[in-house]
Design a protein around this motif. Structure first.
Motif, PDB file in Angstrom:
ATOM      1  N   ARG A  66      -9.626  17.817  26.115  1.00 62.26           N
ATOM      2  CA  ARG A  66      -8.406  18.329  25.482  1.00 62.26           C
ATOM      3  C   ARG A  66      -8.587  19.797  25.166  1.00 62.26           C
ATOM      4  O   ARG A  66      -9.702  20.321  25.212  1.00 62.26           O
ATOM      5  N   TRP A 124     -12.210  28.246  28.034  1.00 61.24           N
ATOM      6  CA  TRP A 124     -11.048  27.414  28.337  1.00 61.24           C
ATOM      7  C   TRP A 124     -10.137  27.573  27.135  1.00 61.24           C
ATOM      8  O   TRP A 124     -10.353  26.992  26.078  1.00 61.24           O
ATOM      9  N   ASN A 126      -6.519  27.919  24.794  1.00 57.09           N
ATOM     10  CA  ASN A 126      -5.321  27.149  24.511  1.00 57.09           C
ATOM     11  C   ASN A 126      -4.068  27.995  24.775  1.00 57.09           C
ATOM     12  O   ASN A 126      -3.267  27.675  25.652  1.00 57.09           O
ATOM     13  N   ASN A 148      -9.620  29.424  32.221  1.00 59.23           N
ATOM     14  CA  ASN A 148      -8.677  28.313  32.265  1.00 59.23           C
ATOM     15  C   ASN A 148      -7.853  28.391  30.990  1.00 59.23           C
ATOM     16  O   ASN A 148      -8.309  28.937  29.983  1.00 59.23           O
ATOM     17  N   GLY A 150      -4.676  26.213  28.604  1.00 64.58           N
ATOM     18  CA  GLY A 150      -3.699  25.164  28.398  1.00 64.58           C
ATOM     19  C   GLY A 150      -4.177  23.782  28.782  1.00 64.58           C
ATOM     20  O   GLY A 150      -5.280  23.598  29.299  1.00 64.58           O
ATOM     21  N   PRO A 151      -3.318  22.774  28.543  1.00 66.65           N
ATOM     22  CA  PRO A 151      -3.718  21.376  28.711  1.00 66.65           C
ATOM     23  C   PRO A 151      -3.501  20.789  30.096  1.00 66.65           C
ATOM     24  O   PRO A 151      -3.902  19.651  30.347  1.00 66.65           O
ATOM     25  N   GLN A 152      -2.885  21.546  31.003  1.00 66.98           N
ATOM     26  CA  GLN A 152      -2.430  20.922  32.250  1.00 66.98           C
ATOM     27  C   GLN A 152      -3.574  20.395  33.115  1.00 66.98           C
ATOM     28  O   GLN A 152      -3.389  19.440  33.873  1.00 66.98           O
ATOM     29  N   ASP A 153      -4.772  20.983  33.013  1.00 68.52           N
ATOM     30  CA  ASP A 153      -5.891  20.542  33.850  1.00 68.52           C
ATOM     31  C   ASP A 153      -6.951  19.782  33.071  1.00 68.52           C
ATOM     32  O   ASP A 153      -8.051  19.564  33.579  1.00 68.52           O
ATOM     33  N   THR A 154      -6.649  19.400  31.821  1.00 61.27           N
ATOM     34  CA  THR A 154      -7.627  18.637  31.056  1.00 61.27           C
ATOM     35  C   THR A 154      -7.891  17.300  31.754  1.00 61.27           C
ATOM     36  O   THR A 154      -7.023  16.721  32.393  1.00 61.27           O
ATOM     37  N   GLN A 156      -9.786  16.984  34.306  1.00 60.24           N
ATOM     38  CA  GLN A 156     -10.060  17.229  35.719  1.00 60.24           C
ATOM     39  C   GLN A 156     -11.136  18.305  35.863  1.00 60.24           C
ATOM     40  O   GLN A 156     -11.112  19.314  35.151  1.00 60.24           O
ATOM     41  N   GLN A 158     -12.880  21.506  37.039  1.00 61.74           N
ATOM     42  CA  GLN A 158     -12.450  22.830  37.483  1.00 61.74           C
ATOM     43  C   GLN A 158     -13.683  23.635  37.889  1.00 61.74           C
ATOM     44  O   GLN A 158     -14.694  23.609  37.184  1.00 61.74           O
TER      45      GLN A 158
END
Length: 207
Positions: A66, A124, A126, A148, A150-154, A156, A158
């Motif tokens: 997260r 990473w 926010n 990186n 935001g939450p869009q790739d949490t 996964q 990277q």
């Protein structure tokens, strides 16, 4: 790597007694380091003495559970990141003022450790947009680089690759001194949040 003692040591901070937990685990069929933070802060550091040339590429993989709702790289209260890579450079006393040198010497006497100079923090984030550079909320000797955001790739994996020399020049306006350490850190002591991060395949290589 057979244990976290192979080339790594704890990176802890005065006055912080809640430490992030680091474990060597199997995740998605690969051996990685898992960091678990719960209102805590600490890292793992590999000490180096490496003078970069025209370029030096740092590559790694990471995954986070997260991002922190209250995380904000522009504010001291939000200076927490589910994952960060910390690159520390040798202190250059000839470029520091008298009071900075005196303050550093006092800290070294108290804690028995030579402090690094400038640092790059690959985070990473926010709220900070991906690709942005800003000074740390506590010190302009550390520059935060959002790789990186935001939450869009949490959840996964990277893969990130950065040219440390180019990033240092952009952050500080000059070529870097020798690198003295590279650390991984998952911290949540300012926001009081919880998060898990996984780090793998951290390597340095020439372009």
């Amino acid at each position: 790597m057979s244990s976290l003692n192979d080339g790594w040591e704890a990176l802890e901070f005065p006055k912080l007694d809640r430490h992030t937990r680091y474990d060597l685990v199997q995740e998605d069929g690969q051996q990685v380091v898992r960091a678990t933070a719960d209102n805590s802060a600490s890292g793992l550091i590999s000490r180096l003495s490496l003078a970069p040339r025209d370029s030096l590429m740092l590559r790694w993989r990471w995954k986070v559970s997260r991002v922190f709702e209250d995380g904000d790289a522009r504010q001291k209260s939000g200076d927490d990141y589910p994952a960060r890579i910390y690159v520390a450079f040798k202190f250059q006393p000839d470029k520091a003022g008298f009071f900075e040198r005196a303050k550093r010497k006092a800290v070294e006497v108290l804690f028995g450790e030579t402090l690094p100079g400038n640092a790059l923090n690959y985070i990473w984030a926010n709220r900070l947009p991906e690709g942005e550079f800003i000074a740390n909320a506590y010190t302009d000797k550390t520059v935060m680089v959002a790789v990186n955001s935001g939450p869009q790739d949490t959840g996964q994996w990277q893969t990130v690759e950065r040219d440390i020399v180019a990033d240092y020049r952009q952050a500080f306006g000059e070529s870097p001194p020798p690198i003295v350490g590279i650390a991984i850190m998952t911290d949540s002591d300012n926001t009081g949040a919880t998060a898990t991060a996984w780090y793998g395949d951290l390597t340095l290589h020439d372009r």
